[in-house]
Design a protein around this motif. Structure first.
Motif, PDB file in Angstrom:
ATOM      1  N   ILE A 397       0.834  -1.200   0.000  1.00 46.61           N
ATOM      2  CA  ILE A 397       0.000   0.000   0.000  1.00 46.61           C
ATOM      3  C   ILE A 397       0.869   1.251   0.000  1.00 46.61           C
ATOM      4  CG2 ILE A 397      -1.703   1.306   1.331  1.00 46.61           C
ATOM      5  CD1 ILE A 397      -2.850  -1.311   2.302  1.00 46.61           C
ATOM      6  N   CYS A 398       1.933   1.251   0.799  1.00 50.11           N
ATOM      7  CA  CYS A 398       2.813   2.428   0.881  1.00 50.11           C
ATOM      8  C   CYS A 398       3.544   2.682  -0.428  1.00 50.11           C
ATOM      9  CB  CYS A 398       3.822   2.249   2.016  1.00 50.11           C
ATOM     10  SG  CYS A 398       3.081   2.195   3.664  1.00 50.11           S
ATOM     11  N   GLU A 399       3.869   1.629  -1.152  1.00 47.16           N
ATOM     12  CA  GLU A 399       4.653   1.792  -2.379  1.00 47.16           C
ATOM     13  C   GLU A 399       3.800   2.147  -3.586  1.00 47.16           C
ATOM     14  OE1 GLU A 399       6.677  -1.868  -2.804  1.00 47.16           O
ATOM     15  OE2 GLU A 399       8.007  -1.564  -1.076  1.00 47.16           O
ATOM     16  N   THR A 400       2.565   1.658  -3.649  1.00 47.61           N
ATOM     17  CA  THR A 400       1.774   1.794  -4.874  1.00 47.61           C
ATOM     18  C   THR A 400       0.543   2.682  -4.740  1.00 47.61           C
ATOM     19  OG1 THR A 400       0.519  -0.213  -4.341  1.00 47.61           O
ATOM     20  CG2 THR A 400       2.536  -0.476  -5.642  1.00 47.61           C
ATOM     21  N   MET A 401       0.055   2.920  -3.524  1.00 45.46           N
ATOM     22  CA  MET A 401      -1.225   3.621  -3.387  1.00 45.46           C
ATOM     23  C   MET A 401      -1.130   4.950  -2.645  1.00 45.46           C
ATOM     24  SD  MET A 401      -3.792   0.437  -2.498  1.00 45.46           S
ATOM     25  CE  MET A 401      -3.752  -1.058  -3.489  1.00 45.46           C
ATOM     26  N   VAL A 402      -0.339   5.025  -1.605  1.00 43.61           N
ATOM     27  CA  VAL A 402      -0.301   6.225  -0.764  1.00 43.61           C
ATOM     28  C   VAL A 402       1.129   6.762  -0.757  1.00 43.61           C
ATOM     29  CG1 VAL A 402      -0.759   7.192   1.506  1.00 43.61           C
ATOM     30  CG2 VAL A 402      -2.153   5.305   0.670  1.00 43.61           C
ATOM     31  N   ALA A 403       1.302   7.977  -1.234  1.00 47.63           N
ATOM     32  CA  ALA A 403       2.616   8.619  -1.236  1.00 47.63           C
ATOM     33  C   ALA A 403       2.935   9.150   0.158  1.00 47.63           C
ATOM     34  CB  ALA A 403       2.657   9.740  -2.260  1.00 47.63           C
ATOM     35  N   PRO A 404       4.221   9.220   0.519  1.00 45.50           N
ATOM     36  CA  PRO A 404       4.568   9.688   1.869  1.00 45.50           C
ATOM     37  C   PRO A 404       4.597  11.203   2.033  1.00 45.50           C
ATOM     38  CG  PRO A 404       6.542   9.037   0.695  1.00 45.50           C
ATOM     39  CD  PRO A 404       5.402   8.733  -0.226  1.00 45.50           C
ATOM     40  N   ASP A 405       4.403  11.959   0.963  1.00 51.46           N
ATOM     41  CA  ASP A 405       4.536  13.422   1.039  1.00 51.46           C
ATOM     42  C   ASP A 405       3.243  14.149   0.701  1.00 51.46           C
ATOM     43  OD1 ASP A 405       4.508  12.625  -1.574  1.00 51.46           O
ATOM     44  OD2 ASP A 405       6.174  13.891  -2.229  1.00 51.46           O
ATOM     45  N   ILE A 406       2.095  13.510   0.878  1.00 48.09           N
ATOM     46  CA  ILE A 406       0.815  14.164   0.566  1.00 48.09           C
ATOM     47  C   ILE A 406       0.582  15.338   1.500  1.00 48.09           C
ATOM     48  CG2 ILE A 406      -1.681  13.830   0.486  1.00 48.09           C
ATOM     49  CD1 ILE A 406      -1.202  10.943  -0.274  1.00 48.09           C
ATOM     50  N   LEU A 407       0.798  15.131   2.780  1.00 49.18           N
ATOM     51  CA  LEU A 407       0.569  16.194   3.763  1.00 49.18           C
ATOM     52  C   LEU A 407       1.515  17.362   3.530  1.00 49.18           C
ATOM     53  CD1 LEU A 407      -0.777  17.269   6.332  1.00 49.18           C
ATOM     54  CD2 LEU A 407       0.857  15.918   7.668  1.00 49.18           C
TER      55      LEU A 407
END
Length: 615
Positions: A397-407
């Protein structure tokens, strides 16, 4: 619908992941389906009953509500009853693939709940995000006040004036009596003139001016800590001409945001929310806790040097199940920011959590077959394999769906320039440090994205739904995740702020300020925890008399003392100390670094519940 869907999904997961070889017994399945049948029947009776809306006021607003209610019943009543009230579960028979018939019936309910959820969300999307106040409430839109020039004592009540008049007067022969007589004549003349002009003084002019709520302790905290001066408080001039419609509680509740224009020219916004009394009392205790903490921070030397402060969030009860909550339009939750990003990119916001739930069901089936074959449940190999599989799903999920820099991208887009972003990040680290310490000390475990909100303008963390978590014994829970520190929050703060910057020192300064004055804060903690656990028990049973509540308090006294001791010990172990063990030298902030590592570890986050959304 969303709450029912979550409940049905949890029950299906329980049946499919149960280590019994058979997916639930007949009694369990029948009880679950019977419970859902009763719940859906109550939903139908509540929302589709053909009752006439009272129009005693003779207003157009009631007529419009009656028309909308009739149209809603005409459009949705028959399809709802056809989908849910005519489901007859078949006997509990296990199919060849190991899936029992009640699970098929439960899966059918989940499928139809999903259909109705999408249908209602499509209808809700057509609701306007802003409504004119004239249409929503003509009475409130007609309110317009001109605030008079008030002097000291102008807002005192008439009763206080009489009590002053009845006080013993000095001797008539003294000069003080002459001065008092002159003062009485002058004040009476001023009060009479003010009363004739509608200002009033002691006769109600100052007290007749409406104040904007939330200007008294514990809903406001400042360095003054003096007697309130109502004549200096902000008065209500009028209501804002527009009413905003916003979504809260994971999108399950549409609430209206009302603006109050104050005499200082600032518009203060409040949410009108329906809430059970226990939630309102809990929010009131949260405000009291933050008020006490802010007073302690002003006493702490290290906290004052770092300009640490927290502000309570005003919650004003209006009726038994209606309240007003202060809400700044610049306050966004992680869920709001994530959904906005997914909407801009044209993606489904529920895709990660749905993928996680589907993979968890597959894991449950796999371990169910494994336990029925040879391996006994609960072994170390079983737990290790489950954690490894969940970690794999989490990383996917972290690699393909949710980017770590959205906030971080959303905050940078709202601010102007790198200087503003640097100041915002420093302020956010201080606010987040105080909030994280409270979450750890008071076992606030439910920190889902919708309940983690911050102000984009001033980096203030809004303590929404700040509820203590208790176990079955009535003691504060020990959670594997002490506070929320997921990937997006880490990226927002940066490694320099977290590991070598202001986050850990700020958290240590807050713990030092509280632990230093532990004897003074102990009675307040006892009262807050006592009220919370008593109302927590009362919310799970029918209302009781005062005698029974006193008996309940005596029974819970030992647990209250244990909870207070637990909170104080957790805060004390986070505070810096000069006591070093010669056999093992440690850093003064070793405990805080351990908590930070635990809260941000992938091996711990992958084991969190899907509602936490650790990604």
């Amino acid at each position: 619908m969303k709450a029912l869907l979550q409940r049905a999904t949890a029950q299906l997961d329980y049946f499919q992941s149960s280590h019994k070889g058979v997916v639930g017994t007949k009694a369990e399945s029948t009880a679950v389906l019977s419970s859902f049948s009763k719940t859906l029947s109550r939903v139908s009776d509540k929302f589709f009953q053909s009752t006439t809306v009272s129009s005693a006021d003779g207003g157009i607003l009631n007529d419009n509500r009656a028309k909308k209610a009739k149209e809603f019943i005409r459009r949705y009543k028959n399809p709802f009853e056809k989908d849910f009230l005519h489901i007859v579960p078949k006997p509990n028979e296990v199919d060849s693939d190991g899936t029992s018939q009640p699970c098929l019936a439960l899966s059918l309910i989940i499928e139809r709940l999903n259909k109705w959820k999408q249908l209602l969300e499509a209808q809700i999307s057509f609701i306007l995000s802003s409504l004119p106040m004239q249409q929503v409430s003509p009475i409130l839109s007609s309110i317009s006040n001109e605030i008079p020039d008030l002097w000291s004592g102008a807002c005192d009540t008439k009763q206080m004036s009489r009590s002053n008049e009845l006080s013993p007067s000095p001797s008539s022969s003294s000069s003080a009596a002459a001065a008092l007589a002159a003062f009485t004549v002058a004040s009476s003349a001023v009060a009479s003139a003010a009363f004739s002009e509608g200002v009033g003084g002691h006769f109600g002019g100052g007290t007749a001016a409406l104040e904007i709520p939330g200007q008294y302790p514990p809903y406001i905290s400042s360095h003054q800590d003096s007697k309130p001066a109502p004549e200096l408080h902000v008065k209500l001039v009028r209501f804002d001409s527009n009413v905003k419609v916003v979504r809260r509680n994971d999108g399950q509740q549409l609430v209206r945001r009302v603006g109050m224009v104050g005499s200082d020219g600032i518009v203060r916004f409040f949410l009108l929310q329906f809430a059970i009394p226990y939630m309102s009392r809990t929010d009131e205790r949260t405000a009291q806790l933050h008020y006490i903490l802010d007073k302690l921070l002003r006493k702490g030397v290290l906290a004052c040097r770092r300009n640490l402060n927290v502000q309570p969030n005003p919650v004003i009860p209006i009726a038994q199940r209606l309240r007003m909550t202060a809400d700044d339009p610049s306050t966004y939750s992680l869920d709001d920011i994530f959904r906005l990003d997914r909407h801009v990119r044209g993606l489904d916001a529920d895709e990660p959590i749905n993928y996680h739930k589907d993979e968890m069901r597959k894991i449950g089936r796999k371990f169910n077959k494994k336990t029925t074959n040879s391996v006994p449940p609960g072994t170390n190999t079983d737990i290790g394999d489950e954690q490894a599989t969940k970690l794999e799903v989490y990383n996917k999920i972290c690699e393909t769906m949710v980017a770590p820099d959205i906030l971080r991208k959303q905050v940078q887009a709202a601010l102007i320039g790198p200087e503003a972003f640097f100041v915002f990040r420093k302020a956010l680290s201080n606010q987040l440090a105080a909030n994280s310490l409270l979450c750890y000390a008071f076992s606030v475990t439910d920190r889902s994205p919708s309940k983690f909100a911050m102000n984009i303008r001033c980096a203030r963390i809004a303590a929404t739904d700040f509820r203590f978590a208790y176990n079955s014994a009535g003691l504060l829970e020990t959670n594997a995740i002490p506070f929320r520190m997921t990937r997006n929050i880490e990226t927002m703060l940066g490694s320099m702020v977290l590991n070598g910057g202001s986050f850990i020192p700020a958290m240590s300064s807050v713990a030092e300020a509280v632990s230093k004055w532990s004897e003074e804060v102990n009675p307040a903690l006892h009262i807050i925890l006592r009220d919370d656990i008593i109302h927590w028990y009362a919310s799970k049973s029918a209302p009781k008399s005062d005698i029974k509540n006193q008996e309940l308090e005596r029974q819970l006294n030992d647990r209250i003392l244990k909870n207070v001791s637990m909170v104080q010990s957790r805060i004390k172990e986070c505070a810096p100390s000069n006591e070093n063990n010669d056999s093992k030298m440690t850093f003064v902030d070793a405990k805080l670094r351990q908590l930070l590592q635990q809260a941000s570890s992938s091996n711990v986050l992958c084991m969190a519940s899907p509602s936490f959304q650790a990604w």
